[in-house]
Design a protein around this motif. Structure first.
Motif, short mmCIF file in Angstrom:
data_model
loop_
_atom_site.label_atom_id
_atom_site.label_comp_id
_atom_site.label_asym_id
_atom_site.label_seq_id
_atom_site.Cartn_x
_atom_site.Cartn_y
_atom_site.Cartn_z
N ASN A 152 50.14 36.96 30.72
CA ASN A 152 50.03 37.58 29.39
C ASN A 152 49.82 39.09 29.47
OD1 ASN A 152 50.22 34.99 28.21
ND2 ASN A 152 48.01 34.67 28.44
N GLY A 153 50.49 39.71 30.41
CA GLY A 153 50.42 41.16 30.53
C GLY A 153 49.18 41.68 31.23
N VAL A 154 48.31 40.78 31.67
CA VAL A 154 47.07 41.18 32.35
C VAL A 154 47.20 40.84 33.83
CG1 VAL A 154 44.57 40.90 32.47
CG2 VAL A 154 45.74 40.77 30.26
N GLU A 155 46.78 41.77 34.68
CA GLU A 155 46.83 41.56 36.13
C GLU A 155 45.42 41.40 36.69
OE1 GLU A 155 49.06 44.59 38.09
OE2 GLU A 155 50.99 43.74 37.48
N TYR A 156 45.26 40.37 37.49
CA TYR A 156 44.00 40.13 38.20
C TYR A 156 44.29 40.35 39.68
CZ TYR A 156 42.94 37.85 33.76
OH TYR A 156 42.76 37.57 32.43
N VAL A 157 43.62 41.34 40.25
CA VAL A 157 43.91 41.75 41.62
C VAL A 157 42.86 41.17 42.57
CG1 VAL A 157 44.25 43.69 43.20
CG2 VAL A 157 44.96 43.88 40.79
N TYR A 158 43.35 40.59 43.66
CA TYR A 158 42.50 40.04 44.71
C TYR A 158 42.87 40.74 46.03
CZ TYR A 158 41.96 36.16 41.36
OH TYR A 158 41.72 35.40 40.25
N ASN A 159 41.94 40.78 46.95
CA ASN A 159 42.22 41.33 48.28
C ASN A 159 41.90 40.29 49.35
OD1 ASN A 159 41.18 44.03 46.64
ND2 ASN A 159 42.97 44.36 47.94
N VAL A 160 42.82 40.15 50.29
CA VAL A 160 42.67 39.14 51.34
C VAL A 160 41.43 39.43 52.17
CG1 VAL A 160 43.70 38.13 53.41
CG2 VAL A 160 45.16 38.74 51.45
N THR A 161 40.60 38.41 52.34
CA THR A 161 39.38 38.54 53.15
C THR A 161 39.39 37.64 54.37
OG1 THR A 161 38.27 36.86 51.78
CG2 THR A 161 37.98 39.18 51.15
#
Length: 209
Positions: A152-161
């Protein structure tokens, strides 16, 4: 001038090479005809699937599974992933991923991006026709690489751990978490002799935004 017996040796060598090529073709043909889309059909022992789901926060009745993932995509630039996310529904205490195709499958009952917890996405490493699956390159992800869930036009950013290989009966990577986490999982370590994937490749990422 040729060595005595050289002709017989050449014939024997040709027969031996022919046998090797025949065996090699049979192995390749068996491998290429394997329906690898079925190899993740039961990613974990079925008896525990409902237990994992029961530990997740309750979903409101209006939040049906198909509404949760509608329009969502998983993007991993460094692994060349940009795929639609669809729901992988529980079926007889396991997740049905037979129709995933080139999509990533959200394991029904695991968390979603609208609340803290462990969002688990499964994907094929290889398709039935031998082409690469959506998660074929997740082994190329490195610590710190970004993963994006967009909806819905929103980005949720994750970083590999973390990256790891686990046994098929290792359920720990699916369990709920108190933090916002994204877990990608696919099959790995294919055995030609047993015609099965012997391990699961898991990538864990923590949300940064």
């Amino acid at each position: 001038m040729y060595r005595k017996g050289g002709t017989q040796f050449s014939i024997f060598l040709l027969i031996f090479v022919g046998i090797l090529m025949g065996v090699g073709y049979l192995v390749y043909d068996n491998w290429s005809s394997t329906d690898n889309t079925q190899l993740l059909e039961t990613p974990f022992p079925t008896a525990v699937a409902t237990e994992i789901v029961a530990l997740q926060p309750t979903i409101e009745p209006t939040q049906q599974a198909f509404e949760i993932t509608y329009g969502a995509r998983i993007i991993a630039p460094t692994a060349g992933i940009n795929a639609e996310v669809i729901e992988s529904y529980l079926s007889e205490q396991s997740w049905d991923v037979t129709d995933l195709g080139i999509h990533a499958g959200h394991l029904q009952g695991t968390s979603w991006i609208d609340r803290p917890g462990n969002v688990v996405l499964a994907g094929h490493v290889e398709m039935a026709d031998g082409s690469t699956g959506v998660f074929a390159n997740i082994n190329e992800l490195e610590i710190g690489d970004p993963l994006v869930l967009r909806q819905n036009g929103v980005e949720y950013v994750y970083n590999v751990t973390e990256k790891m290989s686990v046994q098929p009966n290792d359920l720990s990577v699916l369990y709920p978490t108190s933090d916002s986490r994204l877990t990608l999982i696919t099959c790995s370590n294919y055995s030609f002799l047993q015609d099965v994937y012997q391990e699961r490749l898991v990538v864990i990422a923590e949300r940064s935004t």
